[in-house]
Design a protein around this motif. Structure first.
Motif, PDB file in Angstrom:
ATOM      1  N   ASP A   1       0.813  -1.219   0.000  1.00 38.67           N
ATOM      2  CA  ASP A   1       0.000   0.000   0.000  1.00 38.67           C
ATOM      3  C   ASP A   1       0.845   1.267   0.000  1.00 38.67           C
ATOM      4  OD1 ASP A   1      -2.060  -1.744   0.087  1.00 38.67           O
ATOM      5  OD2 ASP A   1      -2.667  -1.330   2.145  1.00 38.67           O
ATOM      6  N   GLY A   2       1.836   1.334   0.865  1.00 41.49           N
ATOM      7  CA  GLY A   2       2.664   2.535   0.938  1.00 41.49           C
ATOM      8  C   GLY A   2       3.409   2.798  -0.354  1.00 41.49           C
TER       9      GLY A   2
ATOM     10  N   ARG B   1       1.243   4.480  -2.905  1.00 38.92           N
ATOM     11  CA  ARG B   1       0.892   5.883  -2.618  1.00 38.92           C
ATOM     12  C   ARG B   1       2.012   6.855  -2.947  1.00 38.92           C
ATOM     13  NH1 ARG B   1      -1.613   3.597   2.089  1.00 38.92           N
ATOM     14  NH2 ARG B   1       0.226   4.094   3.336  1.00 38.92           N
TER      15      ARG B   1
ATOM     16  N   GLN C   1       6.973   7.185   5.972  1.00 39.47           N
ATOM     17  CA  GLN C   1       5.952   8.184   5.688  1.00 39.47           C
ATOM     18  C   GLN C   1       6.007   9.312   6.711  1.00 39.47           C
ATOM     19  OE1 GLN C   1       2.016   6.570   4.642  1.00 39.47           O
ATOM     20  NE2 GLN C   1       2.880   4.515   4.876  1.00 39.47           N
TER      21      GLN C   1
ATOM     22  N   GLY D   1       1.146  11.323   6.077  1.00 40.73           N
ATOM     23  CA  GLY D   1       0.985  10.170   5.208  1.00 40.73           C
ATOM     24  C   GLY D   1       1.785  10.223   3.928  1.00 40.73           C
ATOM     25  N   THR D   2       2.491  11.335   3.681  1.00 40.94           N
ATOM     26  CA  THR D   2       3.298  11.454   2.468  1.00 40.94           C
ATOM     27  C   THR D   2       4.449  10.455   2.497  1.00 40.94           C
ATOM     28  OG1 THR D   2       2.789  13.815   2.301  1.00 40.94           O
ATOM     29  CG2 THR D   2       4.691  13.000   1.058  1.00 40.94           C
ATOM     30  N   VAL D   3       4.602   9.693   1.436  1.00 43.97           N
ATOM     31  CA  VAL D   3       5.696   8.726   1.354  1.00 43.97           C
ATOM     32  C   VAL D   3       7.003   9.469   1.099  1.00 43.97           C
ATOM     33  CG1 VAL D   3       6.626   6.758   0.096  1.00 43.97           C
ATOM     34  CG2 VAL D   3       4.169   6.913   0.528  1.00 43.97           C
TER      35      VAL D   3
END
Length: 228
Positions: free
Chosen positions: A34-35, A38, A61, A65-67
């Motif tokens: 998932d990460g 994104r 992250q 939530g920004t990778v």
């Protein structure tokens, strides 16, 4: 180093903050895709010349939530279990890990109250160096001594990453998406480390052991979901 601090979301041992680790030192949430999906930047791995296993590692992250960066493994999944080290020795694993981190210049935050994290090739070198240390645990050390050893070695890795033009590094040209690219290269008793940049605004770090760095090439991962 062109960073306002050590790469955000990165603990001294090289794993993202808030990520639990197994007794072997491998983040427990490593295999979730998932990460990676994104991320607003492309992921890099070894090119098609490498035909061995490929596997996802961790994604770091920010609080929103920004990778920020992540890693992809190739070859044997490394273990730092002391009993495994005692049986098979320091060269028990043959692996290479590629770290992708977007290139971000120093810039003001949207509200003008601070400076956002900057990244550079030195950031990639730091992530590669600390990543290699996370899989290097001298078998004779207990957990207390291991913590002290990691603190010392991690600080050394940070200082080396801050001086890529120093005598501890050499230059190695390797293909990135088919284009010859210069990397900063360093070998140690623990393995090797590479750091450079790809086209399209991504810095690359890499580290490994048992696999020679001299014959490697890198390319964009076309389908990251296939690695899960």
């Amino acid at each position: 180093m062109e960073t306002t601090s050590r790469v955000a979301g990165q603990s001294p041992q090289g794993a993202p903050e808030g990520t639990q680790s197994t007794p072997e030192g491998v983040p427990a949430a490593r295999r979730t895709v998932d990460g990676f999906l994104r991320a607003p930047f492309p992921w890099y791995g070894l090119d098609e010349a490498f035909t061995g296993p490929r596997w996802l590692m961790q994604v770091a992250q920010a609080a929103d939530g920004t990778v920020q960066h992540g890693s992809i493994g190739h070859g044997d999944e490394p273990s730092i279990r002391p009993e495994a080290a005692a049986k098979s020795g320091a060269d028990r694993d043959r692996f290479a890990v590629v770290v992708s981190i977007p290139a971000n210049p120093v810039r003001r935050s949207g509200d003008g109250t601070g400076v956002l994290e900057a990244t550079s090739v030195s950031s990639a070198a730091w992530l590669a160096g600390s990543g290699l240390l996370a899989f290097t645990w001298p078998a004779q050390m207990d957990h207390v001594r291991r913590g002290e050893w990691l603190d010392q070695q991690t600080e050394t890795a940070w200082e080396l990453a801050d001086d890529l033009d120093g005598s501890d590094w050499s230059t190695l040209s390797l293909p990135v998406d088919g284009v010859p690219t210069d990397f900063h290269y360093r070998e140690s008793e623990f393995g090797w480390i590479l750091a450079g940049s790809a086209q399209g605004g991504v810095h690359l770090g890499a580290y490994g052991r048992g696999l020679s760095a001299y014959g490697l090439g890198f390319s964009v991962v076309k389908d990251i979901a296939s690695y899960a």
